[in-house]
Design an enzyme around this catalytic site. Structure first.
Site, PDB file in Angstrom:
ATOM      1  N   CYS A 282       0.813  -1.226   0.000  1.00 45.79           N
ATOM      2  CA  CYS A 282       0.000   0.000   0.000  1.00 45.79           C
ATOM      3  C   CYS A 282       0.843   1.271   0.000  1.00 45.79           C
ATOM      4  O   CYS A 282       0.610   2.188  -0.799  1.00 45.79           O
ATOM      5  CB  CYS A 282      -0.973  -0.010   1.173  1.00 45.79           C
ATOM      6  SG  CYS A 282      -0.205   0.058   2.816  1.00 45.79           S
TER       7      CYS A 282
ATOM      8  N   HIS B  80      -2.517   1.197   6.939  1.00 48.39           N
ATOM      9  CA  HIS B  80      -2.904   1.147   5.524  1.00 48.39           C
ATOM     10  C   HIS B  80      -3.061   2.564   4.987  1.00 48.39           C
ATOM     11  O   HIS B  80      -3.366   3.493   5.734  1.00 48.39           O
ATOM     12  CB  HIS B  80      -4.204   0.362   5.343  1.00 48.39           C
ATOM     13  CG  HIS B  80      -4.513   0.060   3.899  1.00 48.39           C
ATOM     14  ND1 HIS B  80      -3.765  -0.819   3.150  1.00 48.39           N
ATOM     15  CD2 HIS B  80      -5.471   0.543   3.066  1.00 48.39           C
ATOM     16  CE1 HIS B  80      -4.259  -0.886   1.919  1.00 48.39           C
ATOM     17  NE2 HIS B  80      -5.286  -0.054   1.846  1.00 48.39           N
TER      18      HIS B  80
ATOM     19  N   HIS C  41      -5.754   2.028  -4.303  1.00 46.97           N
ATOM     20  CA  HIS C  41      -4.878   1.467  -3.269  1.00 46.97           C
ATOM     21  C   HIS C  41      -4.510   0.037  -3.621  1.00 46.97           C
ATOM     22  O   HIS C  41      -5.107  -0.589  -4.496  1.00 46.97           O
ATOM     23  CB  HIS C  41      -5.545   1.529  -1.890  1.00 46.97           C
ATOM     24  CG  HIS C  41      -6.685   0.556  -1.698  1.00 46.97           C
ATOM     25  ND1 HIS C  41      -6.914  -0.089  -0.509  1.00 46.97           N
ATOM     26  CD2 HIS C  41      -7.663   0.114  -2.538  1.00 46.97           C
ATOM     27  CE1 HIS C  41      -7.964  -0.880  -0.619  1.00 46.97           C
ATOM     28  NE2 HIS C  41      -8.442  -0.764  -1.835  1.00 46.97           N
TER      29      HIS C  41
END
Length: 354
Positions: A268, A316, A328
């Site tokens: 990520c 994240h 993402h």
């Protein structure tokens, strides 16, 4: 009588031939009704629990990935420092040798002059002019000797400091590598546990699990939009932000791989850091460091290119692309994709080019 017998036989033969040549109706075996499929051993509630377990495991793997990535950055930095210090130590040693050579040359010169520096001999002269010249030379010689000694002592002190710093950096490097190895072990353990849970399901149950995952994301996104969180959010991307968004969206479809920074796969924060690097902005490598170090902004002021940080541990990150969506790299087993910006628990928003 014979004619009657022959006629009877002929009729019998014709009937037999008729039966042999008549179309035969196929008599297929009766087809049994399809057996009812076995009921799934997992209820929707059971699968929901499995989904939550898998999500938790992958989230823990994400946090460990951040620790691994940070250790990777620190390893590179510490290795670079050690290289610089090693060069400084070599240069310092060479400097000390050069200073010792100069000191030796001065000592040899004095020896040749009977143990007196050149200025001292002139200072013993009866000639007033030579006496003054000698005093000046003597002072210069003493000053040069003092400067040489000071420089030698300082260089030796610097050398000791460089050596101590190199040793300390080496210990830090070893500690970082140990931490990195632990993080790697934890990542693999969490991912294997999640994969094991999922592998125990039949295909139809895995399909149901995927649908439950999407349904949960949709519910979260709907609730987020209904809250009015992005009402009035219509700011256009900055020039650099537009470049970052273009880079990130061009990676859609590439797989998530923990620790990856492209070009074939990303985690990520690998995706977001490389996207902003494409926009000529260097930002921290991990989502936790991006949250800690980049300027924070309110959601109502959000614009495409900003980074949305998720979960309480900032494990994240996704890039806002507008219209309530992010791009993402979700987790192992998934590809870079578009998703609802509110489909996960938002911690906050940061702006790399503020």
């Amino acid at each position: 009588m014979n004619r009657r017998h022959c006629a009877t036989a002929a009729i019998t033969l014709v009937c037999a031939l008729a039966l042999l040549t008549a179309p035969v109706q196929a008599m297929a075996a009766p087809v049994p009704d399809p057996a009812p499929s076995a009921p799934s051993p997992y209820s929707t509630a059971d699968l929901e629990k499995v989904r939550e377990q898998i999500e938790t495991l992958y989230r823990k793997a994400g946090a460990a990935t951040d620790a691994y990535n940070l250790a990777e950055v620190q390893t590179k930095k510490q290795s670079g420092e050690i290289v610089k210090l090693a060069k400084a130590i070599v240069d310092g040693q060479a400097r000390i040798e050069a200073l010792k050579d100069r000191a030796g040359a001065q000592a040899r010169e004095q020896y040749r002059n009977g143990g007196l520096p050149p200025g001292a001999q002139l200072a013993l002269s009866n000639d007033p002019k030579l006496f003054l010249d000698g005093i000046n030379q003597l002072r210069q010689s003493q000053q040069a000797s003092k400067s040489l000694l000071t420089e030698l002592n300082q260089t030796q002190e610097d050398l000791r400091t460089y050596t101590q710093d190199a040793s300390a950096n080496w210990e830090k490097l070893e500690d970082t590598r140990v931490g990195q190895a632990k993080a790697k072990k934890k990542i693999n353990a969490q991912i294997k546990a999640a994969e094991k849970l999922e592998s125990q399901l039949e295909k139809k149950e895995r399909d149901r699990l995927l649908q439950l995952e999407q349904d949960a994301a949709d519910r979260a996104q709907t609730a987020w939009l209904s809250s009015g969180a992005i009402t009035g959010v219509d700011s256009a991307a900055s020039g650099a932000g537009a470049v970052a968004v273009a880079f990130a969206t061009a990676q859609i479809g590439k797989p998530y791989v923990w620790g990856a920074e492209g070009p074939g796969s990303y985690d990520c924060s690998g995706l977001t850091s490389q996207a902003w690097l494409a926009a000529k902005r260097t930002i921290p490598r991990t989502s936790q460091e991006q949250w800690r170090l980049l300027p924070r902004i309110d959601i109502k002021d959000m614009r495409p290119g900003d980074l949305i940080i998720y979960h309480a541990d900032a494990s994240h990150v996704g890039m806002y692309v507008g219209d309530g969506a992010i791009v993402h790299s979700p987790r192992p087993g998934r590809n870079v994709t578009l998703a609802g910006a509110g489909s996960m628990k938002i911690l906050g928003v940061v702006r790399p080019d503020k």
